[in-house]
Design a protein around this motif. Structure first.
Motif, short mmCIF file in Angstrom:
data_model
loop_
_atom_site.label_atom_id
_atom_site.label_comp_id
_atom_site.label_asym_id
_atom_site.label_seq_id
_atom_site.Cartn_x
_atom_site.Cartn_y
_atom_site.Cartn_z
N VAL A 30 31.87 -22.45 -0.05
CA VAL A 30 32.36 -22.48 -1.43
C VAL A 30 33.07 -21.17 -1.75
O VAL A 30 34.12 -21.15 -2.41
N ALA A 31 32.52 -20.04 -1.28
CA ALA A 31 33.15 -18.74 -1.52
C ALA A 31 34.55 -18.70 -0.92
O ALA A 31 35.51 -18.22 -1.56
N LEU A 32 34.70 -19.21 0.31
CA LEU A 32 36.02 -19.24 0.95
C LEU A 32 36.98 -20.15 0.20
O LEU A 32 38.16 -19.82 0.01
N TRP A 63 32.20 -12.07 0.82
CA TRP A 63 30.82 -11.63 0.65
C TRP A 63 30.49 -11.33 -0.81
O TRP A 63 29.34 -11.46 -1.22
N PHE A 64 31.50 -10.96 -1.58
CA PHE A 64 31.24 -10.79 -3.01
C PHE A 64 30.79 -12.13 -3.60
O PHE A 64 29.90 -12.19 -4.45
N GLY A 65 31.43 -13.22 -3.16
CA GLY A 65 31.02 -14.55 -3.62
C GLY A 65 29.66 -14.95 -3.11
O GLY A 65 28.83 -15.51 -3.85
N ILE A 66 29.37 -14.67 -1.85
CA ILE A 66 28.07 -15.00 -1.27
C ILE A 66 26.96 -14.24 -1.98
O ILE A 66 25.90 -14.81 -2.29
N PHE A 67 27.19 -12.97 -2.26
CA PHE A 67 26.19 -12.17 -2.97
C PHE A 67 25.97 -12.64 -4.40
O PHE A 67 24.94 -12.37 -5.01
N PRO A 114 23.24 -17.47 4.54
CA PRO A 114 22.83 -18.22 3.35
C PRO A 114 23.41 -17.58 2.09
O PRO A 114 23.90 -16.46 2.12
N ALA A 115 23.38 -18.32 1.00
CA ALA A 115 23.72 -17.72 -0.28
C ALA A 115 22.59 -16.77 -0.66
O ALA A 115 21.45 -16.96 -0.26
N PHE A 116 22.89 -15.75 -1.43
CA PHE A 116 21.90 -14.75 -1.78
C PHE A 116 21.30 -15.02 -3.16
O PHE A 116 20.88 -14.13 -3.86
N GLY A 117 21.26 -16.29 -3.54
CA GLY A 117 20.67 -16.66 -4.82
C GLY A 117 20.94 -18.12 -5.10
O GLY A 117 21.64 -18.79 -4.34
N PRO A 118 20.40 -18.65 -6.17
CA PRO A 118 20.62 -20.06 -6.50
C PRO A 118 22.07 -20.32 -6.88
O PRO A 118 22.72 -19.48 -7.52
#
Length: 496
Positions: free
Chosen positions: A70-72, A59-63, A238-242
């Motif tokens: 991609v975060a995983l 979630w740090f990556g998603i945020f 979803p991702a939390f930004g571009p």
């Protein structure tokens, strides 16, 4: 009589070694104490890597704007990158029964080894503070749940969107600090009764019990949320930004930095290994745990969203709000044991060796542990848990850059110069081959200073242009640059 006994023991253990740089805790462990097998190291790594932060990491990556997949992937690759130097560094510990600071003497010099050991120790104590904070959060959460005050205190914050890792712990400051002090004392007592001279068998047996419980605890959260929600995979988070390639690389580097502390300090544990195969096979579980439980976190948090109507990435808070009482108590008590275990194994035990290395004649390993706790309290690193950016950029990348350079130097020396072979007697002897120049290897010091200054330059406002991307991935670039410059300087200085 007692003094004579200690004196005779010292004479028997230390000569012909120099007593100023030696004590009985840091001498090679005896063969009969090398009892740890692959299962033991596998369980050690499960205890250290399957817990509250493992659930939060993706979630740090998603945020930061990364798609969940991609975060995983960055999590997995980051831990694979770290695993390679970790196994190499572990080789000397398993082969010679040496702790990390003594192995480090062979590439930094007898006195020079204190620099990397102290850098690693300070960072380890920072992690100790973070895990102690998490332990306190769990205990305070259990208390609020059993006292019937959880909903009254937490739910308004959930509805306002302001609930985070601090919510439970700060709900009752008196309770928080009381538990904090109690856990601190318990961890010190645990290490005190797990002495080096007995192969630290208490730690080994503890991990064999807690490892399976760690797996079951996070798996239970995932399964319960999935069954309760009917396994609704309708909308993955979803991702939390571009999306930003630099953010992806930074998250990769942050995950590389996550265990760079242990990529340096694993000899502290593998010195008790039965064989090289035991330490290698046992450590292969590391990247697997992050990809498996990271995926469980992404899906489990998604399943829970329909009930709590908020993205709660903290498994402690999520469990308190959604799990039925019997399952809740099992999960939280298991997470308590896991958090206690990782804090002892990874964040307090190794700094004890590092600090002891400052003055081995007077500072035993356990005295080093006591000093480490004071440093950890002063750092207060738990403040970085407030946001993904602070945790990744201001914590993982900030310390990971320095550790990357140290790991690069260590690996380059052991693999390419020492060829996986050390002179143990020289490690404990002044004016030996590892004395270099006045006890310091100038190649190590110059490499660390130059590469660190370059990579940290943007922090101090120095513009590096296109090369600034190297600072964004400091743990990885530091490792590679450290290796290259160190080998060059060792050739120029004609040192071995």
């Amino acid at each position: 009589m007692e003094n004579n006994k200690q004196s005779n023991e010292k004479e028997k253990l230390i000569p012909p070694y120099n007593s100023t740089i030696t004590n009985s805790d840091i001498l090679p462990v005896k063969r009969n104490l090398k009892r740890w097998g692959a299962l033991d190291f596998g369980m050690i790594w499960i205890v250290m890597s399957v817990g509250v932060l493992t659930w939060e990491y993706p979630w740090f990556g998603i945020f930061l704007g990364l798609p969940w997949g991609v975060a995983l992937l960055m999590e997995f690759l980051g831990n694979v990158i770290t695993l390679v130097p970790m196994i190499i560094q572990s080789h000397a510990g398993a082969k010679y029964g040496l702790a990390e600071p003594q192995v480090t003497r062979t590439r930094w010099g007898i006195w020079g080894a204190q620099l990397p050991s102290l850098v690693r120790a300070v960072i380890g104590t920072g992690w100790w503070g973070i895990q102690l904070f998490i332990f306190t959060e769990i205990v305070a959460g259990i208390y609020l749940y059993l006292s019937g005050n959880l909903g009254r205190i937490v739910m308004p914050l959930i509805k306002s969107g302001s609930a985070n890792s601090y919510t439970i712990s700060l709900a009752d400051p008196t309770l928080f600090w009381s538990v904090f002090v109690g856990v601190l004392v318990a961890e010190l007592a645990f290490l005190y009764f797990s002495p080096i001279k007995k192969g630290q068998d208490t730690l080994r047996k503890f991990s064999l019990i807690v490892g399976p419980l760690s797996i079951l605890s996070l798996t239970a959260i995932f399964l319960y949320e999935g069954f309760r929600d009917g396994w609704n995979f309708g909308s993955l988070p979803p991702a939390f930004g571009p999306f930003s390639p630099i953010a992806a690389l930074s998250f990769l580097a942050g995950n590389t930095a996550n265990w760079l502390t242990m990529a340096i300090s694993m000899p502290d544990l593998v010195r008790f290994s039965k064989s090289q195969k035991s330490q290698i096979y046992g450590q292969l579980v590391l990247p697997v745990t992050y990809i498996v439980f990271g995926a469980m976190s992404v899906l489990g948090t998604l399943f829970a969203y329909n009930l709590v109507h908020s993205t709660i990435i903290d498994p402690v808070l999520l469990s308190l709000l959604t799990l039925p009482a019997p399952l809740l108590m099992f999960v939280l008590l298991s997470l308590l044991l896991e958090t206690f275990g990782v804090n002892t194994l990874a964040n307090l035990l190794p700094p004890g060796y590092d600090i002891s290395n400052i003055f081995p004649k007077k500072i035993t390993w356990f005295r080093g542990v006591l000093i480490a706790t004071a440093v950890g309290l002063a750092l207060g690193a738990w403040s970085f848990l407030g946001s993904a950016y602070n945790f990744v950029d201001n914590w993982l990348l900030a310390y990971g850059t320095a550790l990357g350079v140290i790991v690069g130097i260590n690996i380059a020396d052991y693999v390419f110069l020492k060829k996986f072979s050390l002179d143990v007697d020289a490690i404990f002897t002044k004016n030996s081959k590892y004395w270099y120049w006045k006890g310091i290897n100038p190649a190590s010091m110059i490499t660390f200073g130059v590469v660190s200054a370059f990579l940290y330059a943007p922090v101090f406002g120095v513009k590096l242009g296109p090369l600034e991307v190297l600072s964004e991935v400091g743990p990885i670039s530091g490792l590679l640059m450290g290796m290259a410059l160190y080998l060059l300087l060792m050739r120029l200085f004609k040192l071995r």
